[in-house]
Every structure is written in structure tokens, then in C-alpha cells.
Design an enzyme around this catalytic site. Structure first.
Site, PDB file in Angstrom:
ATOM      1  N   ASP A  13     166.714  -5.508  91.951  1.00 45.16           N
ATOM      2  CA  ASP A  13     166.319  -6.586  92.028  1.00 45.16           C
ATOM      3  C   ASP A  13     166.880  -8.167  91.908  1.00 45.16           C
ATOM      4  O   ASP A  13     166.334  -8.947  91.489  1.00 45.16           O
ATOM      5  CB  ASP A  13     165.208  -6.752  91.457  1.00 45.16           C
ATOM      6  CG  ASP A  13     164.326  -5.520  91.493  1.00 45.16           C
ATOM      7  OD1 ASP A  13     163.455  -4.761  92.829  1.00 45.16           O
ATOM      8  OD2 ASP A  13     163.435  -4.856  90.559  1.00 45.16           O
ATOM      9  N   LYS A  16     169.309  -8.831  96.777  1.00 50.10           N
ATOM     10  CA  LYS A  16     169.843  -7.872  97.984  1.00 50.10           C
ATOM     11  C   LYS A  16     169.251  -7.975  99.569  1.00 50.10           C
ATOM     12  O   LYS A  16     169.500  -8.379 100.559  1.00 50.10           O
ATOM     13  CB  LYS A  16     169.810  -6.198  98.335  1.00 50.10           C
ATOM     14  CG  LYS A  16     170.508  -6.050  96.314  1.00 50.10           C
ATOM     15  CD  LYS A  16     170.639  -4.415  96.902  1.00 50.10           C
ATOM     16  CE  LYS A  16     168.716  -3.870  95.996  1.00 50.10           C
ATOM     17  NZ  LYS A  16     168.790  -4.194  95.001  1.00 50.10           N
ATOM     18  N   GLY A  40     161.814  -2.282  97.028  1.00 51.13           N
ATOM     19  CA  GLY A  40     161.117  -3.512  97.164  1.00 51.13           C
ATOM     20  C   GLY A  40     162.392  -4.154  97.729  1.00 51.13           C
ATOM     21  O   GLY A  40     162.744  -5.005  96.397  1.00 51.13           O
ATOM     22  N   GLN A 223     168.255  -0.148  94.846  1.00 54.92           N
ATOM     23  CA  GLN A 223     168.378   0.170  93.257  1.00 54.92           C
ATOM     24  C   GLN A 223     169.634  -0.651  93.532  1.00 54.92           C
ATOM     25  O   GLN A 223     170.069  -1.644  94.235  1.00 54.92           O
ATOM     26  CB  GLN A 223     168.615   1.049  93.415  1.00 54.92           C
ATOM     27  CG  GLN A 223     167.118   2.487  93.417  1.00 54.92           C
ATOM     28  CD  GLN A 223     166.880   2.239  94.779  1.00 54.92           C
ATOM     29  OE1 GLN A 223     167.277   2.805  95.336  1.00 54.92           O
ATOM     30  NE2 GLN A 223     165.579   1.960  95.377  1.00 54.92           N
TER      31      GLN A 223
HETATM   32  P1  GDP Z   1     166.053  -6.876  96.233  1.00 59.95           P
HETATM   33  O1  GDP Z   1     165.045  -5.683  95.273  1.00 59.95           O
HETATM   34  O2  GDP Z   1     167.955  -6.620  95.403  1.00 59.95           O
HETATM   35  O3  GDP Z   1     165.745  -7.352  97.657  1.00 59.95           O
HETATM   36  O4  GDP Z   1     165.221  -8.101  95.191  1.00 59.95           O
HETATM   37  P2  GDP Z   1     163.517  -8.223  95.262  1.00 59.95           P
HETATM   38  O5  GDP Z   1     163.105  -9.084  96.478  1.00 59.95           O
HETATM   39  O6  GDP Z   1     163.216  -7.101  93.923  1.00 59.95           O
HETATM   40  O7  GDP Z   1     163.739  -9.813  94.073  1.00 59.95           O
HETATM   41  C1  GDP Z   1     164.954 -10.831  94.275  1.00 59.95           C
HETATM   42  C2  GDP Z   1     163.693 -11.689  93.925  1.00 59.95           C
HETATM   43  O8  GDP Z   1     164.072 -12.777  93.952  1.00 59.95           O
HETATM   44  C3  GDP Z   1     162.267 -12.368  95.746  1.00 59.95           C
HETATM   45  O9  GDP Z   1     161.107 -12.721  95.008  1.00 59.95           O
HETATM   46  C4  GDP Z   1     163.559 -13.046  96.356  1.00 59.95           C
HETATM   47  O10 GDP Z   1     162.771 -13.505  96.968  1.00 59.95           O
HETATM   48  C5  GDP Z   1     164.198 -14.195  95.360  1.00 59.95           C
HETATM   49  N1  GDP Z   1     165.059 -14.487  95.549  1.00 59.95           N
HETATM   50  C6  GDP Z   1     166.559 -14.034  95.978  1.00 59.95           C
HETATM   51  N2  GDP Z   1     167.095 -15.327  96.460  1.00 59.95           N
HETATM   52  C7  GDP Z   1     167.165 -15.822  94.955  1.00 59.95           C
HETATM   53  C8  GDP Z   1     168.027 -16.976  95.145  1.00 59.95           C
HETATM   54  O11 GDP Z   1     168.747 -17.411  94.391  1.00 59.95           O
HETATM   55  N3  GDP Z   1     166.436 -18.316  93.511  1.00 59.95           N
HETATM   56  C9  GDP Z   1     165.886 -17.739  93.692  1.00 59.95           C
HETATM   57  N4  GDP Z   1     164.501 -18.797  92.994  1.00 59.95           N
HETATM   58  N5  GDP Z   1     164.675 -16.758  94.023  1.00 59.95           N
HETATM   59  C10 GDP Z   1     165.610 -15.779  94.800  1.00 59.95           C
HETATM   60  P1  IMO Z   2     165.653  -2.313  95.073  1.00 60.53           P
HETATM   61  O1  IMO Z   2     165.997  -1.858  95.918  1.00 60.53           O
HETATM   62  C1  IMO Z   2     164.343  -1.675  90.087  1.00 60.53           C
HETATM   63  C2  IMO Z   2     163.443   2.568  89.110  1.00 60.53           C
HETATM   64  C3  IMO Z   2     162.577   2.792  88.701  1.00 60.53           C
HETATM   65  C4  IMO Z   2     162.875   3.209  87.399  1.00 60.53           C
HETATM   66  C5  IMO Z   2     164.192   4.138  87.976  1.00 60.53           C
HETATM   67  C6  IMO Z   2     163.275   5.789  88.695  1.00 60.53           C
HETATM   68  O2  IMO Z   2     164.359  -3.029  94.895  1.00 60.53           O
HETATM   69  O3  IMO Z   2     166.469  -2.896  93.592  1.00 60.53           O
HETATM   70  P2  IMO Z   2     162.685   6.434  91.341  1.00 60.53           P
HETATM   71  O4  IMO Z   2     161.473   5.548  91.328  1.00 60.53           O
HETATM   72  O5  IMO Z   2     163.770   5.555  92.222  1.00 60.53           O
HETATM   73  O6  IMO Z   2     162.837   7.880  90.597  1.00 60.53           O
HETATM   74  O7  IMO Z   2     162.847   5.438  89.289  1.00 60.53           O
HETATM   75  O8  IMO Z   2     164.457   3.747  88.998  1.00 60.53           O
HETATM   76  N1  IMO Z   2     163.960   2.068  90.144  1.00 60.53           N
HETATM   77  C7  IMO Z   2     164.194   0.470  90.775  1.00 60.53           C
HETATM   78  N2  IMO Z   2     164.317  -0.689  89.728  1.00 60.53           N
HETATM   79  N3  IMO Z   2     164.309  -2.108  91.464  1.00 60.53           N
HETATM   80  C8  IMO Z   2     164.212  -0.859  92.453  1.00 60.53           C
HETATM   81  O9  IMO Z   2     164.759  -0.904  93.900  1.00 60.53           O
HETATM   82  C9  IMO Z   2     164.313  -0.004  92.243  1.00 60.53           C
HETATM   83  N4  IMO Z   2     163.991   1.806  92.688  1.00 60.53           N
HETATM   84  C10 IMO Z   2     163.456   2.482  91.445  1.00 60.53           C
HETATM   85  O10 IMO Z   2     161.788   1.501  87.992  1.00 60.53           O
HETATM   86  O11 IMO Z   2     163.311   3.055  86.100  1.00 60.53           O
HETATM   87 MG    MG Z   3     163.220  -4.607  94.804  1.00 59.51          MG
END
Ligand code: GDP
Ligand code: IMO
Ligand code: MG
Length: 427
Positions: A13, A16, A40, A223
Site C-alpha cells: 500500500d 504502487k 488493492g 504487496q
Molecule cells: P498500492 O497497493 O501500493 O497501490 O497502494 P494503495 O492504492 O493500496 O494505497 C495508496 C493510497 O494512497 C491510494 O489511496 C492512493 O490513491 C493514495 N496515494 C498514492 N500516492 C499518494 C500521494 O502522494 N499523496 C496522497 N495523499 N495519496 C496518495
Molecule cells: P498491495 O498490493 C498490504 C497482507 C495481508 C496479510 C498478509 C497475507 O495493495 O500493497 P494474503 O492474503 O496475501 O495471504 O495475506 O499480507 N497483504 C497486504 N497488505 N497490501 C497488500 O497488497 C497486501 N496483500 C496482502 O493483510 O497480512
Molecule cells: Mg494496496
């Protein structure tokens, strides 16, 4: 031109999806190489927000071919509903390619994930419940079902039989659940086959030919480094290799082809699920990071655990991935703090350690050693260049760069595509 890997440098998160989408307009292929719909990835384009779970974030860039590599685990029902959701919003998904060697997340893998977690009780991992671990376990146990098996009913039936042989014993005798019927699973899987067929390809050949033709290929990790099955905080990890080497095995591309490895790094730290997290905050600061940063899981809706930036982890990510660059995200979230603590080392049983302890016990005992940096209060979301940032924000970035061991080549100051400061070009 080269292959680039873009991956999470912390516990996932990091942003990416946004970073991949940003580069998507300039690359020819975006490839997922591991994980599945446990990911996600949020992408914000103009006033539109997309949440991608299985599909590569490059799917939103019209010129780009999205690829699901052999190392990914594919839940066919999720795949089809994600595709139709995008189609309804006018996104063309017809270029998608899926490896015939990718493994299928079957309904019984999802069941096993859920019952195992329930059985573990307070020792649970806090998985996303999407069947990821059990599907990779079947792959390694050589009882997995692959995408190509959907096109041979007899083979598919034999394979599902083999997979359920032991599982049904465990489900009925250990977990007190009903046995799963082979015929029902086969029927469900065959029901997806026709819709998926147009996308199935020899992606290893396609990608290697693309590289020979000087196309630009971007590998998008799911991840993050600390969730890696080998290099993460085992057993509180996912069941694949998000680290850079995973791109080679998960897409069938040799390491000599990869020229750049970009670590996505949040300006603070978050984690979802169980496991050690030295800089985790349980106070108002943690609550404020969660609120301002919108730190709620895209996949499971769980609140993310939040804490200060941890430079020990960033250094570790630089090392195990051979990072060439960092993309620092969410710097804007830190606006308004007078002082910002940054973890520079740990104290483990009374001793200062600079690097991530390899022993799980030591890591569980690690206490953060903080240095405090002065904060800033000016709005930075409109900043377009490094010099637009207030001095203290510049110094925060420079300090993180120095501690983390690779140059920070881009900075996120908001969720949108254009809310990015580019320092060194990635392409
Ligand atoms: P990912 O799993 O690595 O793709 O990250 P997620 O989408 O799960 O979580 C990142 C969150 O931060 C999302 O809601 C993005 O829209 C938001 N985001 C990404 N870059 C930035 C940033 O530079 N500033 C802010 N405020 N939000 C960001
Ligand atoms: P993105 O790509 C954050 C975590 C789960 C749990 C562990 C194992 O959005 O960064 P799993 O279902 O993979 O066997 O769960 O890994 N986990 C993540 N945490 N971002 C993710 O994906 C994750 N995908 C799995 O919360 O701790
Ligand atoms: Mg994510």
C-alpha cells in the site's frame, strides 16, 4: 530499452498503483509477476478513481499492453468481474494477456484460506481471505490448477481430483466442514474457460520478444518487500516473492534484462494484518496518519496500522531488491506536524542495531530509535518541482534519501497522476 521493476519497499500500500499508472503512458507493457487479488491498487485519473486488484495498473493506459505473468495466481471470477467493471466505465481491456502457466485460485483454495485462519485463532496471519496462500501451496505441492488446464476437461478433472483428495479429508475430519465435490468445481471452472480464452498467451515469449524489439516493459509488484515469503517478516507475510527477483521467475525474464528497480516508499509506514511493526503508533499521531492518509484497505476495508517512517526497513529494501531509485509517496500527508520522528536504528535487548535483525525474535523485540526532524505547515499539493517544497520538507526528503541508500527520484504530493514531483526521469 529496458525492463523496469516497480515494487513496494515496505508492507504494501505504498502507492504502487499510482506510480505504475504514472509511467503507464510511456511504457509498452505493464506486467504483474506475483500475488493475486490480495492486492488493492488505487489509481486516480482526473476525477475518476479505480481500485484494481488483479489487473495490472497499466490497463488504464490505452497504449500499454497489460500482462498477467506466470507467477500470478488468478481467481477467474474476480478477473471477469474486474474486466466487466472496467468495460462498463469505458476502459478498453482487449489487449490483456494472461499466462497459460499462471495458477488458478479455485473455490476450495478460498475456503481453505478462511478455515485455516479461523483455526489459527489469535495466531492468525490476518490474510485477505482470497485463497492466495493455499493456491501457492498447491503450486509448490504440484497439485495446482493452471489457466491452460481449463482447456482440457479430462486433465482438469484429474487435477481437481488430485487436489481435493487430501483436502477433503482435512476439511471433513479436521475442520468439520462438508466435502467439496469434484464435479461442481470442474463445472464452475469450465464455465469461465471460454471468456478467458482470448487473453491466454505465451507471455514469456511475448515479453522476451518485446525486449528484443526495444520495447519498454514495466513489472508491477503487488504487496511489498516485508511481505515477501523469503525476505519478509515470516510467517506474517504473503505467499509469493514481491521482491525484485520475483519479477524474473514470475514473468520468465532473465535478470540481465532488468536495468532499473524502483522502490515505492511511503513517507511514513503502514501495515495491514498481523505481525511485527516497530514504529507502529497507538496514539493520536497514529490516528491522524490514518485519517489524513486515508489508510483503509482497498481490498478488505480494514483500517491500516500506521507509524513513523522506518529507515532500517528502507535500507533493507534497498539491499534485497538492489534498488536503483525510490519513489517517495504521500509526503503531503505529513504537512502540519511540527516535528516528525524518523526511526534511524533499533534497540534490541539494550543494544543499538543499524540493520534489520535476521532473527524473528530480535525483530519482535526491536524498539525504534528516533531522530526528530522539523516539519512544515505549507500546503505542498501544488508543488511541481523540488524547489517548490518548503525548506523543511526538502530537508525531510534529503534525510530519508541519505538514510535509505538510494536516490529519491520522484515524490508524491497527492493521489492524482499530476500530483507528482519528478526529480530524475525513470525512462
Ligand atoms: P498500492 O497497493 O501500493 O497501490 O497502494 P494503495 O492504492 O493500496 O494505497 C495508496 C493510497 O494512497 C491510494 O489511496 C492512493 O490513491 C493514495 N496515494 C498514492 N500516492 C499518494 C500521494 O502522494 N499523496 C496522497 N495523499 N495519496 C496518495
Ligand atoms: P498491495 O498490493 C498490504 C497482507 C495481508 C496479510 C498478509 C497475507 O495493495 O500493497 P494474503 O492474503 O496475501 O495471504 O495475506 O499480507 N497483504 C497486504 N497488505 N497490501 C497488500 O497488497 C497486501 N496483500 C496482502 O493483510 O497480512
Ligand atoms: Mg494496496
Amino acid at each position: 530499452m529496458p525492463a523496469l521493476v516497480l515494487l513496494g519497499a515496505q508492507w504494501g500500500d505504498e502507492g504502487k498503483g499510482k506510480a505504475t499508472d504514472l509511467l503507464g503512458g510511456s511504457v509498452d507493457y505493464v506486467v504483474r509477476y506475483q500475488g493475486g487479488n490480495n492486492a488493492g491498487h488505487t489509481v486516480v485519473v482526473g476525477d475518476q478513481k479505480y481500485a484494481l486488484h488483479l489487473l495490472p495498473s497499466g490497463i488504464l493506459s490505452p497504449g500499454c499492453t497489460p500482462v498477467i505473468g506466470n507467477g500470478v495466481v488468478v481467481d477467474p471470477s474476480v478477473l471477469l468481474s474486474e474486466l466487466s467493471g472496467l468495460n462498463e466505465r469505458g476502459v478498453d481491456t482487449s489487449k490483456l494477456l494472461i499466462s497459460g502457466n499462471a495458477h488458478i485460485i479455485t473455490p476450495y483454495n478460498v475456503t481453505v484460506d478462511k478455515v485455516t485462519e479461523r483455526f489459527l485463532g489469535k495466531r492468525k496471519i490476518g490474510t485477505t481471505g482470497r485463497g492466495i496462500g493455499p493456491t501457492y501451496a498447491d503450486k509448490i505441492n504440484r497439485v495446482g490448477i493452471r489457466v491452460q488446464d481449463l482447456y482440457d476437461e479430462s486433465i482438469l478433472t484429474q487435477k481437481v481430483e488430485a487436489a481435493l483428495d487430501v483436502k477433503n479429508q482435512v476439511l471433513t475430519k479436521l475442520y468439520n466442514r462438508r466435502a467439496i465435490a469434484v464435479g461442481q468445481v470442474v463445472e464452475e471452472l469450465l464455465g469461465y474457460a471460454e471468456q478467458i480464452e482470448p487473453y491466454v498467451a505465451d507471455t514469456v515469449l511475448v515479453l522476451n520478444q518485446a525486449l528484443e524489439d526495444d520495447k519498454v516493459v514495466l513489472f508491477e509488484g503487488g504487496q511489498g518487500t516485508l511481505l515477501d515469503i523469503d525476505h519478509g517478516t515470516y510467517p506474517f507475510v504473503t505467499s509469493s516473492n514481491p521482491t525484485a527477483g520475483g519479477a524474473c521467475t514470475g514473468a520468465g525474464v532473465g535478470p540481465t534484462k532488468i536495468s532499473r528497480v524502483i522502490g515505492i516508499l511511503k513517507a511514513y509506514t503502514t501495515r495491514v494484518g498481523a505481525g511485527p511493526f516497530p514504529t507502529e503508533l497507538f496514539d493520536e499521531d497514529g490516528e491522524a496518519l490514518r485519517r489524513i492518509g486515508g489508510e483503509r484497505g482497498v481490498t478488505t476495508g480494514r483500517d491500516r496500522r500506521c507509524g513513523w517512517f522506518d529507515a532500517v526497513i528502507a535500507r533493507y529494501a534497498t539491499r534485497v531488491n538492489g534498488l536503483t531509485d525510490f519513489f517517495l509517496t504521500k509526503l503531503d500527508v505529513l504537512t502540519g506536524w511540527e516535528q516528525i520522528p524518523v526511526c534511524v536504528a533499533y534497540e534490541v535487548d539494550g543494544k543499538r542495531v543499524e540493520e534489520l535483525p535476521y532473527s524473528q525474535t530480535d525483530f519482535h523485540h526491536a524498539k525504534p530509535v528516533y531522530e526528530t526532524l522539523p516539519g512544515w505547515s505549507e500546503d505542498i499539493t501544488k508543488a511541481k518541482s523540488f524547489s517548490d517544497l518548503p525548506k523543511n520538507a526538502q530537508n525531510y526528503v534529503k534525510a530519508l534519501e541519505e538514510m535509505s541508500g538510494a536516490p529519491i527520484s520522484a515524490i508524491g504530493v497527492g493521489p492524482g497522476r499530476d500530483e507528482t514531483i519528478e526529480i530524475n526521469s525513470f525512462l
